[in-house]
Each structure stands twice: as structure tokens, then as C-alpha cells.
Design a protein around this motif. Structure first.
Motif, mmCIF file in Angstrom:
data_model
loop_
_atom_site.group_PDB
_atom_site.id
_atom_site.type_symbol
_atom_site.label_atom_id
_atom_site.label_comp_id
_atom_site.label_asym_id
_atom_site.label_seq_id
_atom_site.Cartn_x
_atom_site.Cartn_y
_atom_site.Cartn_z
ATOM 1 N N VAL A 53 -14.176 -8.661 131.597
ATOM 2 C CA VAL A 53 -14.486 -9.264 130.312
ATOM 3 C C VAL A 53 -14.734 -8.370 129.170
ATOM 4 N N GLU A 54 -14.033 -8.796 128.034
ATOM 5 C CA GLU A 54 -14.200 -7.415 126.846
ATOM 6 C C GLU A 54 -15.246 -7.894 126.022
ATOM 7 N N PHE A 55 -15.975 -7.034 125.385
ATOM 8 C CA PHE A 55 -16.780 -7.366 124.207
ATOM 9 C C PHE A 55 -16.356 -6.968 122.955
ATOM 10 N N ALA A 56 -16.933 -7.867 121.813
ATOM 11 C CA ALA A 56 -16.358 -7.519 120.625
ATOM 12 C C ALA A 56 -17.567 -7.934 119.661
ATOM 13 N N PRO A 57 -18.393 -6.961 118.822
ATOM 14 C CA PRO A 57 -19.419 -6.920 118.144
ATOM 15 C C PRO A 57 -19.062 -8.253 117.019
ATOM 16 N N LEU A 58 -20.146 -8.938 116.935
ATOM 17 C CA LEU A 58 -19.936 -10.166 115.717
ATOM 18 C C LEU A 58 -21.242 -10.701 115.787
ATOM 19 N N ASP A 59 -21.644 -10.852 114.485
ATOM 20 C CA ASP A 59 -22.728 -11.569 113.867
ATOM 21 C C ASP A 59 -22.337 -13.060 113.626
ATOM 22 N N LEU A 60 -22.731 -13.831 114.519
ATOM 23 C CA LEU A 60 -22.131 -15.315 114.288
ATOM 24 C C LEU A 60 -22.868 -16.135 113.118
ATOM 25 N N ARG A 61 -23.878 -15.230 112.558
ATOM 26 C CA ARG A 61 -24.359 -16.101 111.393
ATOM 27 C C ARG A 61 -23.898 -15.495 109.852
ATOM 28 N N ASP A 62 -22.861 -14.687 109.857
ATOM 29 C CA ASP A 62 -22.092 -14.192 109.136
ATOM 30 C C ASP A 62 -20.551 -14.941 109.084
ATOM 31 N N PRO A 63 -20.568 -15.895 108.251
ATOM 32 C CA PRO A 63 -19.427 -16.747 108.264
ATOM 33 C C PRO A 63 -17.919 -15.895 107.856
ATOM 34 N N PRO A 64 -18.245 -14.894 106.972
ATOM 35 C CA PRO A 64 -16.877 -14.321 106.658
ATOM 36 C C PRO A 64 -16.474 -13.466 107.923
ATOM 37 N N ALA A 65 -17.421 -12.864 108.471
ATOM 38 C CA ALA A 65 -17.175 -11.990 109.772
ATOM 39 C C ALA A 65 -16.565 -12.883 110.899
ATOM 40 N N VAL A 66 -17.092 -14.109 110.954
ATOM 41 C CA VAL A 66 -16.567 -14.920 111.965
ATOM 42 C C VAL A 66 -15.178 -15.141 111.737
ATOM 43 N N ARG A 67 -14.936 -15.703 110.643
ATOM 44 C CA ARG A 67 -13.684 -15.947 110.189
ATOM 45 C C ARG A 67 -12.721 -14.731 110.326
ATOM 46 N N ALA A 68 -13.222 -13.567 109.918
ATOM 47 C CA ALA A 68 -12.212 -12.320 110.318
ATOM 48 C C ALA A 68 -12.040 -12.274 111.502
ATOM 49 N N PHE A 69 -13.130 -12.226 112.672
ATOM 50 C CA PHE A 69 -12.802 -12.230 113.869
ATOM 51 C C PHE A 69 -11.774 -13.024 114.517
ATOM 52 N N PHE A 70 -11.789 -14.382 114.085
ATOM 53 C CA PHE A 70 -10.854 -15.350 114.708
ATOM 54 C C PHE A 70 -9.339 -15.181 114.116
ATOM 55 N N GLY A 71 -9.587 -14.672 112.805
ATOM 56 C CA GLY A 71 -8.318 -14.379 112.227
ATOM 57 C C GLY A 71 -7.429 -13.215 112.759
ATOM 58 N N ARG A 72 -8.033 -12.296 113.399
ATOM 59 C CA ARG A 72 -7.439 -11.236 114.201
ATOM 60 C C ARG A 72 -6.786 -11.689 115.541
ATOM 61 N N LEU A 73 -7.138 -12.718 116.048
ATOM 62 C CA LEU A 73 -6.586 -13.276 117.234
ATOM 63 C C LEU A 73 -5.284 -13.703 117.091
ATOM 64 N N THR A 74 -4.399 -13.761 118.125
ATOM 65 C CA THR A 74 -3.027 -14.297 117.787
ATOM 66 C C THR A 74 -3.008 -15.462 118.802
ATOM 67 N N ARG A 75 -3.867 -15.917 119.484
ATOM 68 C CA ARG A 75 -3.891 -17.146 120.444
ATOM 69 C C ARG A 75 -5.352 -17.166 120.641
ATOM 70 N N LEU A 76 -5.572 -18.559 121.130
ATOM 71 C CA LEU A 76 -7.012 -19.131 121.882
ATOM 72 C C LEU A 76 -6.925 -20.288 122.389
ATOM 73 N N ASP A 77 -7.228 -20.333 123.731
ATOM 74 C CA ASP A 77 -7.055 -21.453 124.654
ATOM 75 C C ASP A 77 -8.629 -22.462 124.574
ATOM 76 N N VAL A 78 -9.666 -21.640 124.743
ATOM 77 C CA VAL A 78 -10.951 -22.067 125.040
ATOM 78 C C VAL A 78 -12.095 -21.483 124.080
ATOM 79 N N LEU A 79 -12.916 -22.145 123.328
ATOM 80 C CA LEU A 79 -14.118 -21.581 122.427
ATOM 81 C C LEU A 79 -15.238 -21.853 123.475
ATOM 82 N N VAL A 80 -16.144 -21.283 123.831
ATOM 83 C CA VAL A 80 -17.447 -21.697 124.404
ATOM 84 C C VAL A 80 -18.490 -21.147 123.371
#
Length: 252
Positions: free
Chosen positions: A50-77
Motif C-alpha cells: 500500500v502506498e501513502f499520499a498525504p492529503l487533508d480531505l477537508r481541503d477541496p483544492p488539495a483534493v482536486r489537485a491529488f486526483f488531478g495528478r492521477l492518470t487512472r482510477l478504478d475504485v474510490l473508497v
């Protein structure tokens, strides 16, 4: 960010560094998926595979930036959440609002940020709900209200985003984690609470993880907008024990 590994799904688990979230992350990793957990703080002990990525999920711009860096995603839990015991009248509204923000607004923010990637992959979202959202929740009322809203949100997402993205909720009962003593007391308290569950025990994080893997799998390809109860049979109604009739004959 994870590397490209063809043939393996990419799974993001929010708040997946301990307790139920860590159990979910382990279950997906054991199923052969590539797993990223995101939270404000890293796990105390590394999670295998499992890989860890630091993220404050109550920070919408940071959340958008995190997913914006992904090139693919199959499942979000959407697992991140929780709440301390706080009686309504003894706590200011702003602190209750922060609980709702973490347990309802943050999953909405993450789901919206992940939508384009999930749509492209025809992926799925698994919300981690709670039985606290289906019954009175004294001491954690804001948490219960948020979890009730989360299940409704998931059903609406499922209707709007079908057929490309499936969205379901695990409605979780009591789980034994490293924080159980804060809710139930020591071993005596945990054992007493376990006796109120028809299956005779609290869930363990692995139970929740396996259910999440199922809802995100091809075996659940025709399941969306559903709430799967993972609560060991629920709670025995208190009135049955208080009543003075229809008691089991303990002598036979």
C-alpha cells in the motif's frame, strides 16, 4: 503517485492508515490491486503493498489537485470519517459542523474530483456508512446525521452517474479497532457489547475490507445505489429484554 501497472486496478482509500481504513486497504492489496491511501498523517506502521499520499480531505483544492495528478482510477473508497463522543447541547454548532464536513462533505468532494477518472474506467465508489445513520445516535448525533446523508448521496450519485460509475454504501456496525476502548471501555465492556450482536462479536476491519472488495468487483456488476448491511445481524431490540412475557425457557 503510483506507477503504471497494466492489468491491475488502482484503488484509492481515504483515511486508510488505521482501523477500518487499513483493513480495507489490506483487503484490496491482497486481492491484487494497486492501493493508495490518503490521510493527513502516515500510518504508524507501513501497510504491505500500500502506498501513502498525504492529503487533508477537508481541503477541496488539495483534493482536486491529488486526483488531478492521477492518470487512472478504478475504485474510490470514501472511508475517512469518525467523531468523538459529544452531546449536542454541550458542544457548539461549529464543532458539530466539522464532523459533518469530514463525514459527508469530504466524500462528496473526493467523489466529484474522481468522477472523470472513474467514468473513463467504468469504475465504482464505495461509501463507508454506518448504522448510526439509520437509528438514533446519542452522543454522536452529527456523525449519525452525516452518515444518513452519505447513504442518500450515494443513491443519488448512483442514479446520476449510471451506467459508467457504480456507487454503493457499506452500512457498517460496531467494529473492533485500536480505538474501541474509547467507545465501549476495556475488554469487559467490549465483551458485553459483543453479546448484544446476534453473531456474538464485533466486526474486525477485515470483515469490512472483504465486503468493500466485493462491492467493487465484477461479482457486484449489477449492484449500484445499494446499502449493504455489515453489522453482524444488528442489535437486539431493547424492548424484548425489558418485556415480562415471551421469555425463552432457560430450563430446557
Amino acid at each position: 503517485m503510483p506507477g503504471e501497472r497494466p492489468g491491475r486496478r488502482l484503488v484509492v482509500v481515504t483515511g486508510g492508515t488505521k482501523g477500518v481504513g487499513a483493513g480495507i486497504a489490506r483487503a484490496f492489496a491482497e486481492a491484487g490491486d494497486e492501493v493508495v491511501v490518503c490521510a493527513r498523517r502516515p500510518p504508524q506502521a507501513p501497510l504491505d503493498g500500500v502506498e501513502f499520499a498525504p492529503l487533508d480531505l477537508r481541503d477541496p483544492p488539495a483534493v482536486r489537485a491529488f486526483f488531478g495528478r492521477l492518470t487512472r482510477l478504478d475504485v474510490l473508497v470514501n472511508n475517512a470519517g469518525g467523531a468523538p463522543h459529544r452531546l449536542l447541547a454541550g458542544t457548539e454548532a461549529e464543532r458539530h459542523a466539522r464532523v459533518i464536513d469530514l463525514n459527508l462533505v469530504a466524500p462528496l468532494t473526493a467523489s466529484l474530483a474522481a468522477y472523470d477518472l472513474l467514468k473513463r474506467a467504468r469504475g465504482s465508489i464505495v461509501m463507508i456508512g454506518s448504522v448510526s445513520g439509520t437509528r438514533p445516535s446519542p452522543g454522536t448525533a452529527a456523525y449519525g446525521a452525516a452518515k444518513a446523508g452519505l447513504e442518500n448521496l450515494a443513491r443519488s450519485m448512483a442514479a446520476e452517474w449510471a451506467p459508467e460509475v457504480r456507487v454503493n454504501t457499506l452500512v457498517v456496525g460496531m467494529v473492533r479497532t485500536e480505538l474501541s476502548h474509547l467507545h465501549y471501555g476495556g475488554e469487559d465492556g467490549i465483551e458485553a457489547v459483543s453479546r448484544t450482536v446476534p453473531l456474538g462479536r464485533l466486526a474486525v476491519p477485515t470483515d469490512i475490507g472483504r465486503a468493500a472488495v466485493f462491492l467493487a468487483s465484477d461479482a457486484a456488476a449489477y449492484i449500484t445505489g445499494a446499502g449493504l448491511l455489515v453489522h453482524g445481524g444488528g442489535e437486539r431490540p431493547a424492548f424484548l429484554d425489558a418485556a415480562t412475557v415471551n421469555k425463552p425457557d432457560r430450563e430446557h
